[in-house]
Motif scaffolding. Sequence first.
Motif, PDB file in Angstrom:
ATOM      1  N   PRO A  77       0.829  -1.215   0.000  1.00 13.19           N
ATOM      2  CA  PRO A  77       0.000   0.000   0.000  1.00 13.19           C
ATOM      3  C   PRO A  77       0.865   1.268   0.000  1.00 13.19           C
ATOM      4  CG  PRO A  77       0.057  -0.928   2.188  1.00 13.19           C
ATOM      5  CD  PRO A  77       0.808  -1.877   1.305  1.00 13.19           C
ATOM      6  N   GLU A  78       1.525   1.508  -1.125  1.00 16.50           N
ATOM      7  CA  GLU A  78       2.382   2.672  -1.293  1.00 16.50           C
ATOM      8  C   GLU A  78       1.560   3.767  -1.962  1.00 16.50           C
ATOM      9  OE1 GLU A  78       4.922   5.393  -3.197  1.00 16.50           O
ATOM     10  OE2 GLU A  78       4.064   3.787  -4.409  1.00 16.50           O
ATOM     11  N   TYR A  79       1.705   4.993  -1.503  1.00 12.85           N
ATOM     12  CA  TYR A  79       0.849   6.101  -1.925  1.00 12.85           C
ATOM     13  C   TYR A  79       0.732   6.213  -3.450  1.00 12.85           C
ATOM     14  CZ  TYR A  79      -1.027  10.775  -2.556  1.00 12.85           C
ATOM     15  OH  TYR A  79      -1.793  11.831  -2.972  1.00 12.85           O
ATOM     16  N   ASP A  80       1.874   6.330  -4.137  1.00 21.94           N
ATOM     17  CA  ASP A  80       1.825   6.536  -5.592  1.00 21.94           C
ATOM     18  C   ASP A  80       1.179   5.356  -6.314  1.00 21.94           C
ATOM     19  OD1 ASP A  80       2.972   9.078  -5.435  1.00 21.94           O
ATOM     20  OD2 ASP A  80       5.009   8.310  -5.688  1.00 21.94           O
ATOM     21  N   ALA A  81       1.445   4.137  -5.844  1.00 20.22           N
ATOM     22  CA  ALA A  81       0.854   2.945  -6.463  1.00 20.22           C
ATOM     23  C   ALA A  81      -0.664   2.920  -6.263  1.00 20.22           C
ATOM     24  CB  ALA A  81       1.492   1.683  -5.893  1.00 20.22           C
ATOM     25  N   LEU A  82      -1.117   3.306  -5.067  1.00 18.02           N
ATOM     26  CA  LEU A  82      -2.556   3.352  -4.795  1.00 18.02           C
ATOM     27  C   LEU A  82      -3.252   4.389  -5.669  1.00 18.02           C
ATOM     28  CD1 LEU A  82      -2.440   3.067  -0.921  1.00 18.02           C
ATOM     29  CD2 LEU A  82      -3.508   1.411  -2.465  1.00 18.02           C
ATOM     30  N   VAL A  83      -2.652   5.569  -5.768  1.00 17.66           N
ATOM     31  CA  VAL A  83      -3.240   6.635  -6.590  1.00 17.66           C
ATOM     32  C   VAL A  83      -3.290   6.199  -8.052  1.00 17.66           C
ATOM     33  CG1 VAL A  83      -2.891   8.986  -7.447  1.00 17.66           C
ATOM     34  CG2 VAL A  83      -2.624   8.499  -5.005  1.00 17.66           C
ATOM     35  N   ALA A  84      -2.206   5.578  -8.538  1.00 17.20           N
ATOM     36  CA  ALA A  84      -2.161   5.127  -9.931  1.00 17.20           C
ATOM     37  C   ALA A  84      -3.232   4.073 -10.200  1.00 17.20           C
ATOM     38  CB  ALA A  84      -0.774   4.578 -10.259  1.00 17.20           C
ATOM     39  N   LYS A  85      -3.379   3.105  -9.282  1.00 18.47           N
ATOM     40  CA  LYS A  85      -4.374   2.041  -9.476  1.00 18.47           C
ATOM     41  C   LYS A  85      -5.787   2.612  -9.409  1.00 18.47           C
ATOM     42  CE  LYS A  85      -3.904  -1.653 -10.275  1.00 18.47           C
ATOM     43  NZ  LYS A  85      -3.987  -2.338 -11.605  1.00 18.47           N
ATOM     44  N   GLU A  86      -6.026   3.541  -8.477  1.00 10.68           N
ATOM     45  CA  GLU A  86      -7.346   4.156  -8.363  1.00 10.68           C
ATOM     46  C   GLU A  86      -7.678   4.951  -9.626  1.00 10.68           C
ATOM     47  OE1 GLU A  86      -9.836   5.861  -4.638  1.00 10.68           O
ATOM     48  OE2 GLU A  86      -7.866   6.761  -4.931  1.00 10.68           O
ATOM     49  N   THR A  87      -6.705   5.668 -10.168  1.00  9.39           N
ATOM     50  CA  THR A  87      -6.902   6.434 -11.406  1.00  9.39           C
ATOM     51  C   THR A  87      -7.191   5.498 -12.576  1.00  9.39           C
ATOM     52  OG1 THR A  87      -5.470   8.197 -10.600  1.00  9.39           O
ATOM     53  CG2 THR A  87      -5.836   8.096 -12.977  1.00  9.39           C
ATOM     54  N   GLU A  88      -6.417   4.413 -12.654  1.00 11.40           N
ATOM     55  CA  GLU A  88      -6.616   3.423 -13.719  1.00 11.40           C
ATOM     56  C   GLU A  88      -8.017   2.815 -13.639  1.00 11.40           C
ATOM     57  OE1 GLU A  88      -5.164  -1.143 -14.339  1.00 11.40           O
ATOM     58  OE2 GLU A  88      -3.627   0.296 -13.712  1.00 11.40           O
ATOM     59  N   LEU A  89      -8.442   2.431 -12.438  1.00 10.91           N
ATOM     60  CA  LEU A  89      -9.763   1.823 -12.268  1.00 10.91           C
ATOM     61  C   LEU A  89     -10.883   2.824 -12.507  1.00 10.91           C
ATOM     62  CD1 LEU A  89      -9.065  -0.520  -9.226  1.00 10.91           C
ATOM     63  CD2 LEU A  89      -9.553  -1.208 -11.584  1.00 10.91           C
ATOM     64  N   ASN A  90     -10.664   4.096 -12.157  1.00 10.10           N
ATOM     65  CA  ASN A  90     -11.677   5.117 -12.403  1.00 10.10           C
ATOM     66  C   ASN A  90     -11.867   5.320 -13.909  1.00 10.10           C
ATOM     67  OD1 ASN A  90     -13.560   7.009 -11.145  1.00 10.10           O
ATOM     68  ND2 ASN A  90     -12.325   8.571 -12.164  1.00 10.10           N
ATOM     69  N   THR A  91     -10.767   5.335 -14.649  1.00 10.59           N
ATOM     70  CA  THR A  91     -10.842   5.459 -16.107  1.00 10.59           C
ATOM     71  C   THR A  91     -11.593   4.266 -16.689  1.00 10.59           C
ATOM     72  OG1 THR A  91      -8.795   6.737 -16.165  1.00 10.59           O
ATOM     73  CG2 THR A  91      -9.483   5.674 -18.220  1.00 10.59           C
ATOM     74  N   PHE A  92     -11.269   3.062 -16.191  1.00 15.13           N
ATOM     75  CA  PHE A  92     -11.960   1.853 -16.645  1.00 15.13           C
ATOM     76  C   PHE A  92     -13.450   1.927 -16.330  1.00 15.13           C
ATOM     77  CE2 PHE A  92     -13.766  -2.255 -15.471  1.00 15.13           C
ATOM     78  CZ  PHE A  92     -13.645  -2.942 -16.669  1.00 15.13           C
ATOM     79  N   ALA A  93     -13.797   2.268 -15.084  1.00 17.44           N
ATOM     80  CA  ALA A  93     -15.206   2.320 -14.667  1.00 17.44           C
ATOM     81  C   ALA A  93     -15.994   3.344 -15.475  1.00 17.44           C
ATOM     82  CB  ALA A  93     -15.306   2.630 -13.172  1.00 17.44           C
ATOM     83  N   ALA A  94     -15.359   4.453 -15.824  1.00 11.33           N
ATOM     84  CA  ALA A  94     -16.038   5.512 -16.577  1.00 11.33           C
ATOM     85  C   ALA A  94     -16.513   5.006 -17.946  1.00 11.33           C
ATOM     86  CB  ALA A  94     -15.117   6.716 -16.748  1.00 11.33           C
ATOM     87  N   GLU A  95     -15.810   4.016 -18.493  1.00  9.05           N
ATOM     88  CA  GLU A  95     -16.221   3.429 -19.772  1.00  9.05           C
ATOM     89  C   GLU A  95     -17.573   2.729 -19.652  1.00  9.05           C
ATOM     90  OE1 GLU A  95     -13.165   0.912 -21.413  1.00  9.05           O
ATOM     91  OE2 GLU A  95     -11.594   2.337 -20.820  1.00  9.05           O
ATOM     92  N   TYR A  96     -17.987   2.427 -18.423  1.00 12.74           N
ATOM     93  CA  TYR A  96     -19.252   1.737 -18.153  1.00 12.74           C
ATOM     94  C   TYR A  96     -20.175   2.617 -17.314  1.00 12.74           C
ATOM     95  CZ  TYR A  96     -16.356  -2.095 -19.697  1.00 12.74           C
ATOM     96  OH  TYR A  96     -15.506  -2.894 -20.440  1.00 12.74           O
ATOM     97  N   ASP A  97     -19.991   3.922 -17.415  1.00 13.75           N
ATOM     98  CA  ASP A  97     -20.784   4.901 -16.660  1.00 13.75           C
ATOM     99  C   ASP A  97     -20.676   4.690 -15.156  1.00 13.75           C
ATOM    100  OD1 ASP A  97     -21.694   6.252 -18.955  1.00 13.75           O
ATOM    101  OD2 ASP A  97     -23.281   4.760 -19.237  1.00 13.75           O
ATOM    102  N   GLY A  98     -19.514   4.272 -14.689  1.00 13.94           N
ATOM    103  CA  GLY A  98     -19.270   4.089 -13.265  1.00 13.94           C
ATOM    104  C   GLY A  98     -18.127   4.974 -12.804  1.00 13.94           C
TER     105      GLY A  98
END
Length: 131
Positions: A77-98
């Motif tokens: 649980p390293e700060y930059d890795a968490l932020v990067a994964k959250e950003t990646e998943l948010n971009t993915f979710a947005a493709e499905y209106d999430g």
Amino acid sequence: MQFPDDDNGQMLAAMQEAGIDLSQPLEVDFFLVFDDQRDAESALEDLSQSEAQGELELNFSDELEKWELIVTINMVPEYDALVAKETELNTFAAEYDGMTDGWGVMQHQEGDDEFMDDEDDDHECGDHCHH
């Protein structure tokens, strides 16, 4: 250890204060939320067929009144890795209106094994996490 003064930094500071070893890999739950069940199911299907590692769980959150896709990833649980994964998943979710709705870590302390049947959603949450 110092952390940035934002939700993720505050969450990491609270975890450190609780005695969680942040240098070791943990099961980190990222929460993606969707208004529509079909969007959530499509996102789940695409994630399960992708190269993404981790466990996936989909359920309806009565509290949020939304479909919640939980992506559990074993990571340090390293700060930059968490932020990067959250950003990646948010971009993915947005493709499905999430969108993402924070992350959390289950707290397992010494001696917890004897109470495994009593396990509820006993994880540390950020400000946007509603569990």
